[in-house]
Design an enzyme around this catalytic site. Structure first.
Site: not given
Ligand code: MG
Length: 460
Positions: A100, A245, A247
């Site tokens: 992440s 990543d 999100d």
């Molecule tokens: Mg993330």
């Protein structure tokens, strides 16, 4: 039992705690777990842009193939793209190799269930138990899994997003977006999505690069200074910064001001509950009261959960929530999928701007403002439970408390303010969060409760 999974998968420094033998063992354990319920499982795997991805992915694949699982490699993709692919293409599980927003020397392994949602604690614990007991399934020589690749996951994902938003309405406005992907996996999705929505895009750090040459990966204010400068200079409608990543998405208004995740969460929550004439929303206990205020105004309801996106998503699913998410820019759109999604957040902000026809700064100014103060206190793990018990006894004497919430640690509501004291699940610390209408008030309460927790830790 020793834990491998943290709040967001397994993470570590590459070739130290996150190495190929761990990845191989996790693959074997995961495959063994899947084989217990599915006779011939097929699992999708993808990665973010990190340098160690191929090493860890290959090891996980080898481990899973040895148990008799088939593996399908979808390539370099954002985490929500992998999650969407698992759901839409009916895989039995999904794995993404990502750390992440962590620094480049880190990497991690994160899993999704059959429906694309993050793994629940029960499943993680079952995989850990197999890993530590080393009771792996080894299939016969002629039943070893097959490995293949799948192209088109990104196109499928973008088409999915476009099917959920008002494309013609957004296109009409010809927005100009300053986009900072931080050289993460979002580079492969966000520029293309924006172009399909008729936007002019000022691209920053939109080349995937696992050394993260442009900026640190976490979209916090100090890492988005260049983007904040660029938005007004380029006369962009707004800016958006993604994590590694993709999100999580953080927005910058047209003047270059950073919008805290609580505010963007509230803005989207307000829009959705207004459209749906109410509905359930879900967020952790750490989220600002501004969220509850706007949701209630639109006849919606807020359910609070423990900290962590998998639990938010799980509760959203159980309660048929219309929206949910975290205060760090991780928003969940249940009509699309039950996981945090930066590209879907970006598309929704565009739809809100096109619908409301006001600049982003004005829409944010309409959200109530609170001051939040966060601090942490070192506390050995073995003392945490006793400290909570002592806190329970102590707070009975505090007359100003109107309501106590025990969802995660202890949250005390007072007139116009709250304080949350929660032991960290991963570190030997106690976190104290305070929110009040004014900064000095928040600081005063924080000092009082920090001293209280401190004295209780000393006493145990
Ligand atoms: Mg993330």
């Amino acid at each position: 039992m020793t834990r491998l999974f943290g709040t967001n998968g397994i993470r570590g420094v590459v070739n130290q705690d996150m190495n190929s033998s761990l990845a191989l063992g996790i693959g074997q354990a995961w495959g063994t777990y899947l084989k217990r319920t599915v006779s011939h499982p097929t699992c999708a795997i993808g990665t973010d842009a990190r340098l160690s991805n191929h090493m860890l992915k290959s090891a996980v694949i080898a481990g899973m193939l040895s148990t008799g699982c088939d593996m399908v490699d979808v390539g370099l993709v954002p985490t929500p793209t992998l999650q969407y692919t698992v759901k839409e293409k009916h895989f039995d599980a999904g794995i993404v190799i990502t750390a992440s927003h962590n620094p480049p020397q880190f990497n991690g392994i994160k899993g999704t269930a059959q429906d694309g949602t993050e793994l629940t604690k029960d499943v993680e614990e079952a995989i850990e138990q197999i890993y530590f007991s080393k009771r792996f399934t080894h299939c016969n020589w002629n039943e070893v899994g097959t490995a293949s690749t799948l192209a088109g996951a990104i196109d499928l994902y973008i088409e999915g997003i476009l099917s959920k938003i008002d494309v013609p309405k957004i296109k009409k406005h010809r927005f100009h977006v300053a986009l900072d992907c931080g050289n993460g996996a979002g580079s492969l999705v966000a520029p293309m999505l924006l172009k399909k929505l008729g936007c002019t895009v000022t691209e920053m750090n939109c080349e995937p690069d696992g050394t993260f040459p442009g900026r640190h990966s976490e979209p916090i204010p100090e890492n988005l200074t260049a983007l904040m400068k660029n938005v007004p200079e380029r006369h962009a409608s707004f800016g958006v910064g993604l994590d590694g990543d993709a999100d999580r998405a953080i927005f910058i208004d047209e003047h270059g001001s950073y919008i805290w995740g609580d505010k963007s969460l509230s803005l989207v929550g307000k829009y959705i509950t207004k459209k749906k004439k109410g509905g359930v929303t879900v967020t952790p206990v750490t989220t600002s009261t501004c969220f509850e205020e706007v949701i209630r105004k639109n006849n919606g309801k807020v359910i609070y959960t423990k900290v962590g996106s998998p639990i938010v998503a799980a509760v959203m699913k159980q309660t048929h929530a219309v929206f949910g998410g975290e205060e760090n820019g991780g928003l969940i759109f249940p009509e699309f999928q039950y996981c945090r999604d930066a590209a879907m957040s970006l598309a929704t902000i565009l739809e809100i701007l096109a619908t409301e026809q006001k600049p982003l700064s004005e829409l944010i100014a309409e959200i109530p403002s609170y001051d939040m103060f966060k601090t942490k206190i070192p506390c050995p793990n073995e003392k945490k439970e006793q400290v909570i018990n002592l806190l329970e006894d102590d707070i009975e004497k505090h007359h100003e408390i109107t309501h106590i919430d025990r969802t995660d640690g202890i949250k005390l509501y007072m007139k116009d303010s709250w304080v949350l004291m929660r032991p960290s699940g991963t570190e030997p610390i106690f976190r104290v969060y305070v929110e009040a209408k004014e900064k000095h008030h928040a600081e005063k309460i924080a000092l009082f409760y920090k001293n209280l927790v401190d004295s209780l830790i000393q006493r145990t």
